[in-house]
Every structure is written in C-alpha cells, then in structure tokens.
Design a protein around this motif. Structure first.
Motif, mmCIF file in Angstrom:
data_model
loop_
_atom_site.group_PDB
_atom_site.id
_atom_site.type_symbol
_atom_site.label_atom_id
_atom_site.label_comp_id
_atom_site.label_asym_id
_atom_site.label_seq_id
_atom_site.Cartn_x
_atom_site.Cartn_y
_atom_site.Cartn_z
ATOM 1 N N ARG A 1 1.961 15.645 -6.670
ATOM 2 C CA ARG A 1 1.838 14.959 -5.974
ATOM 3 C C ARG A 1 2.030 13.480 -6.227
ATOM 4 N NH1 ARG A 1 -4.045 16.272 -2.328
ATOM 5 N NH2 ARG A 1 -2.628 17.570 -0.939
ATOM 6 N N ARG A 2 1.263 12.498 -7.373
ATOM 7 C CA ARG A 2 1.915 11.883 -7.663
ATOM 8 C C ARG A 2 2.377 11.586 -8.875
ATOM 9 N NH1 ARG A 2 -1.308 8.099 -9.447
ATOM 10 N NH2 ARG A 2 -3.316 9.178 -9.507
ATOM 11 N N HIS A 3 3.413 12.856 -8.920
ATOM 12 C CA HIS A 3 4.870 13.028 -9.100
ATOM 13 C C HIS A 3 5.941 12.564 -7.793
ATOM 14 C CE1 HIS A 3 8.809 14.138 -11.591
ATOM 15 N NE2 HIS A 3 8.902 15.333 -10.210
ATOM 16 N N ARG A 4 5.662 13.339 -7.124
ATOM 17 C CA ARG A 4 6.443 12.914 -5.850
ATOM 18 C C ARG A 4 6.348 11.609 -5.240
ATOM 19 N NH1 ARG A 4 4.771 17.453 -1.619
ATOM 20 N NH2 ARG A 4 3.021 17.943 -3.206
ATOM 21 N N VAL A 5 5.234 11.389 -5.349
ATOM 22 C CA VAL A 5 5.871 9.539 -5.042
ATOM 23 C C VAL A 5 6.253 8.696 -5.915
ATOM 24 C CG1 VAL A 5 4.180 7.951 -4.786
ATOM 25 C CG2 VAL A 5 3.470 9.655 -3.795
ATOM 26 N N ASP A 6 5.223 8.727 -7.263
ATOM 27 C CA ASP A 6 6.507 8.728 -8.248
ATOM 28 C C ASP A 6 8.716 8.300 -8.125
ATOM 29 O OD1 ASP A 6 4.551 7.768 -8.994
ATOM 30 O OD2 ASP A 6 4.642 9.424 -10.944
ATOM 31 N N VAL A 7 8.448 9.572 -8.289
ATOM 32 C CA VAL A 7 10.033 10.041 -7.699
ATOM 33 C C VAL A 7 10.714 9.267 -6.414
ATOM 34 C CG1 VAL A 7 11.678 11.844 -7.001
ATOM 35 C CG2 VAL A 7 10.022 12.592 -8.512
ATOM 36 N N TRP A 8 10.233 9.328 -5.304
ATOM 37 C CA TRP A 8 10.557 8.719 -4.175
ATOM 38 C C TRP A 8 10.555 6.748 -4.654
ATOM 39 C CZ3 TRP A 8 13.194 9.562 -1.028
ATOM 40 C CH2 TRP A 8 13.367 10.994 -0.101
ATOM 41 N N HIS A 9 9.858 6.440 -5.258
ATOM 42 C CA HIS A 9 9.534 4.837 -5.667
ATOM 43 C C HIS A 9 10.570 4.886 -6.491
ATOM 44 C CE1 HIS A 9 8.148 1.520 -8.335
ATOM 45 N NE2 HIS A 9 7.371 1.303 -6.637
ATOM 46 N N ALA A 10 10.825 5.962 -7.307
ATOM 47 C CA ALA A 10 12.276 5.647 -8.534
ATOM 48 C C ALA A 10 13.133 5.228 -8.062
ATOM 49 C CB ALA A 10 12.760 5.929 -9.514
ATOM 50 N N ARG A 11 13.715 6.320 -6.422
ATOM 51 C CA ARG A 11 14.580 6.357 -5.797
ATOM 52 C C ARG A 11 15.005 5.132 -5.110
ATOM 53 N NH1 ARG A 11 14.072 12.082 -3.576
ATOM 54 N NH2 ARG A 11 14.808 13.302 -4.857
ATOM 55 N N VAL A 12 13.916 4.153 -4.601
ATOM 56 C CA VAL A 12 13.515 3.080 -3.409
ATOM 57 C C VAL A 12 14.170 2.233 -4.344
ATOM 58 C CG1 VAL A 12 12.408 1.532 -2.702
ATOM 59 C CG2 VAL A 12 12.071 3.724 -1.348
#
Length: 155
Positions: free
Chosen positions: A80-91
């Motif tokens: 989960r943390r990795h997925r949130v971090d990936v979305w944050h990087a995309r944004v």
C-alpha cells in the motif's frame, strides 16, 4: 442575497452529496433567464468559490488523515505505501496531467470531484494546482448550467 445563498448552497453541496447545487442553480436560472450575462457569471463564480471551499475541506481531511497512526499502520500492510508513493510521484511529476484530470472532473463531473478531492489530498496535489483548477472548472460548469437553463426558460 442571491450570491450569498448560492455560495452557501454550493459549499454545503460540496460536503453533503444529498444537497445538489446544479438543481439549485437550475431553479435560479429559470427565474433570471439568460439575458444578464454579468449576473450569471457572478453567480457561477460565487457558486464555484463555494464548491471549491467545500472540496478543499475534503482535500484537507484526506491530507490530515494520511498523518494518522491508523492510516500509517494500514499503509504498512503489503504494498500500500508503495502504491501511494507511486501515485504521489505521478502527481508531482505531471502537474499538467493532474490539472487536466481535475479540470475534467470539475467541469464534467467524471470522475466524481468529491472522490478526486480526497485522492488529491491524500497524494498531496499542490494547492496551487488544486484550488484554481477546481474553482475555474466549477465556474465553467455552473455558468453552462445557468446560461443553458436560463435560455430554455425563455430568458
């Protein structure tokens, strides 16, 4: 008084899905007609500001919730943390794409702006992108409703 009412209904409708600003503006438009463009634009901008304030509340609640122990504990499960971090990087890496999705949601309503407000807060979309994009998008949406219904009402 009309502008104060529109702001209040818009702010409440941004927080409570059962209150519908579009219906409210449609009723107002039947009374005003579509001839007074300045008044319609002022009304649309006021409702847009109210909606932006309400959506900003969802944004802040989501952003703050990400700091809670409970959410931090939930993020530690699996990937989960990795997925949130990936979305944050995309944004962060694509502010124009982020603004485009927010604008589409603000004007068309798909994806739902309430949902996007929560997601934007949780992945920390910059407020300099979130606030003006939502405000302009909502103003455009509300102007289209006011002008369209107003013209159909014979104004």
């Amino acid at each position: 008084m009309l502008l104060v009412g529109a702001f209040a209904v818009a702010a409440v409708s941004a927080m409570v899905p059962l209150v519908n600003i579009e219906v409210y503006l449609g009723v107002v438009a039947t009374q005003l007609g579509a001839t007074d463009h300045v008044r319609l634009l002022a009304l649309a901008a006021t409702a847009g500001a109210g909606q932006t304030l309400g959506k900003l509340c969802w944004y802040v609640l989501a952003a703050r919730s990400m700091e809670s122990r409970w959410v931090q504990h939930k993020l530690d499960v699996g990937t989960r943390r990795h997925r949130v971090d990936v979305w944050h990087a995309r944004v962060v890496g694509r502010p124009w794409l982020t603004a485009g999705v927010l604008a589409l949601s603000s004007v068309v309503g798909m994806p739902p702006l309430m949902l996007l407000s929560v997601v934007a807060g949780s992945v920390r979309v910059p407020l300099g992108v979130f606030v003006p994009t939502v405000a302009v998008g909502r103003t455009v949406r509300f102007w289209a409703i006011l002008a369209g219904v107003g013209s159909l009402a014979g104004g």
